[in-house]
Write a protein that holds these residues in place. Structure first.
Motif, PDB file in Angstrom:
ATOM      1  N   ALA A   1      17.660  19.124  56.579  1.00 10.64           N
ATOM      2  CA  ALA A   1      17.710  20.256  55.643  1.00 10.64           C
ATOM      3  C   ALA A   1      16.469  20.248  54.759  1.00 10.64           C
ATOM      4  O   ALA A   1      15.874  21.295  54.473  1.00 10.64           O
ATOM      5  CB  ALA A   1      18.974  20.174  54.793  1.00 10.64           C
TER       6      ALA A   1
ATOM      7  N   THR B   1      20.936  19.965  47.736  1.00 11.72           N
ATOM      8  CA  THR B   1      21.575  19.709  49.022  1.00 11.72           C
ATOM      9  C   THR B   1      21.789  18.213  49.223  1.00 11.72           C
ATOM     10  O   THR B   1      21.040  17.384  48.695  1.00 11.72           O
ATOM     11  CB  THR B   1      20.762  20.333  50.180  1.00 11.72           C
TER      12      THR B   1
ATOM     13  N   ALA C   1      24.105  19.748  53.302  1.00 10.66           N
ATOM     14  CA  ALA C   1      22.893  19.697  54.122  1.00 10.66           C
ATOM     15  C   ALA C   1      23.174  20.142  55.552  1.00 10.66           C
ATOM     16  O   ALA C   1      22.356  20.818  56.177  1.00 10.66           O
ATOM     17  CB  ALA C   1      22.330  18.279  54.100  1.00 10.66           C
TER      18      ALA C   1
ATOM     19  N   VAL D   1      17.210  16.990  46.502  1.00 11.15           N
ATOM     20  CA  VAL D   1      17.888  16.311  47.601  1.00 11.15           C
ATOM     21  C   VAL D   1      18.468  15.016  47.048  1.00 11.15           C
ATOM     22  O   VAL D   1      17.746  14.221  46.446  1.00 11.15           O
ATOM     23  CB  VAL D   1      16.853  15.968  48.706  1.00 11.15           C
TER      24      VAL D   1
ATOM     25  N   TYR E   1      26.632  15.024  47.739  1.00  9.92           N
ATOM     26  CA  TYR E   1      26.792  16.470  47.562  1.00  9.92           C
ATOM     27  C   TYR E   1      27.686  16.745  46.339  1.00  9.92           C
ATOM     28  O   TYR E   1      27.423  17.648  45.544  1.00  9.92           O
ATOM     29  CB  TYR E   1      27.400  17.081  48.828  1.00  9.92           C
TER      30      TYR E   1
ATOM     31  N   THR F   1      20.650  15.481  55.854  1.00  9.07           N
ATOM     32  CA  THR F   1      19.918  15.724  54.603  1.00  9.07           C
ATOM     33  C   THR F   1      18.412  15.765  54.883  1.00  9.07           C
ATOM     34  O   THR F   1      17.684  16.609  54.347  1.00  9.07           O
ATOM     35  CB  THR F   1      20.265  14.632  53.573  1.00  9.07           C
TER      36      THR F   1
ATOM     37  N   ARG G   1      20.890  23.436  56.842  1.00  8.97           N
ATOM     38  CA  ARG G   1      19.867  23.291  57.880  1.00  8.97           C
ATOM     39  C   ARG G   1      19.998  24.340  58.968  1.00  8.97           C
ATOM     40  O   ARG G   1      19.039  24.634  59.657  1.00  8.97           O
ATOM     41  CB  ARG G   1      19.899  21.876  58.475  1.00  8.97           C
TER      42      ARG G   1
END
Ligand code: AGP
Length: 608
Positions: A358, A298, A327, A345, A304, A355, A331
């Protein structure tokens, strides 16, 4: 987004604050201000527009006298960018001045409460409630009042406060917004990030969420939420001010593109020791990923898109299912996650709000978290179970380049490492991949050298209103990043499309006014993409083909060609993205755009 900076020492504070604010310009802002303490009086200067305007009204800070002060660059969230909404904000009595990064989510209720109690609000900002809360709670102890005021806040904040009643102190608090302290000799500093301070000190303390600090010329004290002192390590910054300066280049973006071979080398080479990949700087060992059955990647934006490449790479090498999800979507979903899920991440800044959220959500559901982050000591780096730093050095241009390629470099390293741990690679294949990895910096350098005259191509295409980027598999993942680069700095509409999807609708848009950048570096499916090129050519599109040197198939179908060095297909993304960065850069330059600070954008997106 917003940046804060502060100084307490023996020099004229305003000059240091303005210099720090200039270094924070890259974060994105629309107004700026400073508050400086002088003889128990706070003088505030704030203006909309560039820091230059603030320099002008203060004679570069020389006309503002005082040795303690706080400064702010504002990226408007609550209330438009006006002089009044700019920080610092004052309490009604003029006793407190406040700068703040982040968002106070319960500010409407607080504002009403304060208005009912007779406080007057000047601005439309959420931040102003902090100044009035301080005044409301203050009797004779500022620290106590500060704790009480902060305890009323919900949301994210990095706050700096000065007060006429303790004129040699700065009070600070942090929650979900970056805040670092700079340790000097007879002078101390704070800022949102290291770039603002590195010219003055290399000794840095990273504040954690829920911490408070008191900063004077002679000491820095950090406290926890309950007011107990906290021992904080002092970290030494390893890069110097030149790394955060343009160094003769027209733009930071170009400098950072050119720095990519060195950045990729720094990300890869120290982690290959004795012909083995080791992440000992990240606490990762053989057992770390045992039991992992699924990976979720994510991130936001370019990070991304690096993750989208990562999906292909990890699935190919490690034979494990990988999902990628933005993200901001992950989330608010109900993701199926357990302790056998590894969440990767990706973030250059380590401070991207979505981010972070999430990651917290997935952690709460039991996922193991691995962060791939550039900024040392950032929120994401600290919150993850394991962190691999990308070691790209400071990235100043809003449009990421070396941030993205070093994320790819670490994803490659991770994939080869994990595949080896899973015993999916024999020794011969492992060593072949290690050799490729070690050669990546060289290939990235060649990709830059081979595209030196892409500025000519930029002249040809700079007047278009829209560009398509097409590709398949990893080429498609890179197309996504190529289109984003083009949009954010040249303001040309750009869209990435999986080449095979064109016929399902988008081909209706193709005509002689629609240039198409066709990525053809993945040898397995080149034939298929070539067919798509032929189809768009049949509708009169002009095609720029991107492929490895001497690829005959491309030479015959594309109008213009961008070549990159031939590498193993798996590693193509890290070389083919380079000319796309350069093309976006030169097109934006032709159009006279503000390349390093594109409109409406911020480097670090610290709000949802
Ligand atoms: C990239 O050029 C953008 N500026 C943006 O998409 C960026 O990648 C995104 O906001 C994520 O930032 P991060 O890597 O700092 O988390």
């Amino acid at each position: 987004m917003c940046g804060i900076v502060g100084y307490a020492g023996s020099q004229n504070a305003a000059e240091i604050l303005l210099d720090g604010l200039k270094k924070l310009e890259y974060r994105g802002y629309d107004s700026a201000g400073i508050a400086v303490m002088n003889n128990k009086h706070i003088s505030v200067n704030k203006v909309t527009g560039r820091i230059e305007n603030l320099c002008e009204i203060t004679e570069n800070g020389r006309s503002v006298i005082g040795k303690i002060g706080i400064g702010h660059t504002r990226w408007a969230t609550h209330g438009s960018p006006t002089d009044i909404n700019a920080h610092p904000h004052m309490s009604n009595s003029g006793k407190f001045a406040v700068v703040h990064n982040g968002i106070i989510e319960n500010y409407i209720a607080l504002k009403q409460e304060l208005i009912n109690k007779g406080f007057n609000f000047e601005s439309e900002t959420d931040t102003e409630v902090i100044a009035h809360l301080l005044e409301m709670y203050y009797t004779d102890d500022i620290k106590k009042a500060f704790y009480k005021a902060v305890s009323r806040l919900e949301g994210s904040y990095a706050i700096g406060v000065i007060s006429t009643d303790e004129p040699d102190k700065i009070f600070l608090a942090r929650q979900s917004s970056p805040l670092i302290l700079g340790v000097g000799m007879g002078e101390n500093y704070f800022a949102s990030d290291v770039t603002a301070l590195v010219a003055y000190t290399k000794n840095i303390i990273y504040m954690d969420d829920g911490e408070f600090a008191e900063l004077t010329p002679d000491y820095i004290k950090v406290f926890d939420w309950a007011g107990h002192p906290v021992e904080k390590p002092i970290n030494r910054i390893t890069w110097d001010i030149q790394a955060a300066e343009k160094g003769g280049y027209d733009h930071f973006m170009l400098k950072e593109i050119i720095e990519q071979p060195a950045a990729v080398r720094a990300a890869i080479c120290p982690r290959i020791k004795n012909e083995k990949i080791c992440f000992d700087d990240s606490g990762i060992d053989k057992s770390t990923f045992t039991g992992v059955e699924k990976i979720i990647i994510t991130a936001c934006g370019s990070a991304y898109y690096a993750g989208c490449c990562g999906k292909y790479i990890i699935e190919k090498l490690c034979g494990i299912p990988v999902e990628t999800e933005l993200a901001s979507e992950l989330r608010y979903r109900n993701p199926i996650i357990d302790e056998n899920t590894l969440l990767i991440v990706l973030s250059q800044s380590g401070e991207t709000a979505d981010t972070i959220a999430a990651m917290r959500e997935c952690k709460n559901r039991g996922a193991k978290t691995l962060a791939i982050v550039n900024v040392v000591g950032s929120t994401i780096a600290k919150a993850a179970d394991y962190t691999i730093y990308t070691l790209a050095g400071p990235e100043i241009a809003v449009a990421t380049t070396k941030g993205y390629t070093t994320q790819l470099a670490v994803l490659y390293l991770f994939s080869v490492y994990f595949a080896k741990e899973k015993m999916l690679l024999n020794d011969e294949e492992y060593h072949r991949l290690l050799t490729e990895l070690k050669d990546l910096p060289k290939y990235v350098e060649e990709a830059i050298d081979m595209n030196f005259n892409i500025s000519e191509l930029a002249k040809k295409y700079c007047n278009t209103n829209s560009i398509f980027f097409i590709g398949r598999n990893t080429d498609y993942a890179v197309a996504l990043e190529g289109a984003l680069k083009m949009k954010e700095i040249s303001y040309i509409h750009a869209e990435a499309y999986a080449a095979g999807e064109l016929k399902h609708g988008t081909i209706a848009l193709i005509d002689e006014n629609q240039p198409v950048v066709a990525l053809c570096c993945n040898e397995q499916i080149i034939e298929k993409t070539v067919s798509n090129i032929v189809e768009v050519k049949a509708r009169s599109a002009r095609v720029i083909g991107v492929s490895f040197k001497n690829n005959e198939k491309i030479l015959t179908v594309a109008d213009d060609i961008i070549f990159v060095p031939r590498v193993d297909g798996l590693f193509a993304p890290i070389v083919e993205v380079v000319p796309l960065q350069l093309l976006a850069y030169y097109i934006a330059k032709e159009k006279g755009c503000d390349i390093d600070m594109p409109k409406n954008l911020a480097k670090s997106v610290t709000v949802e």
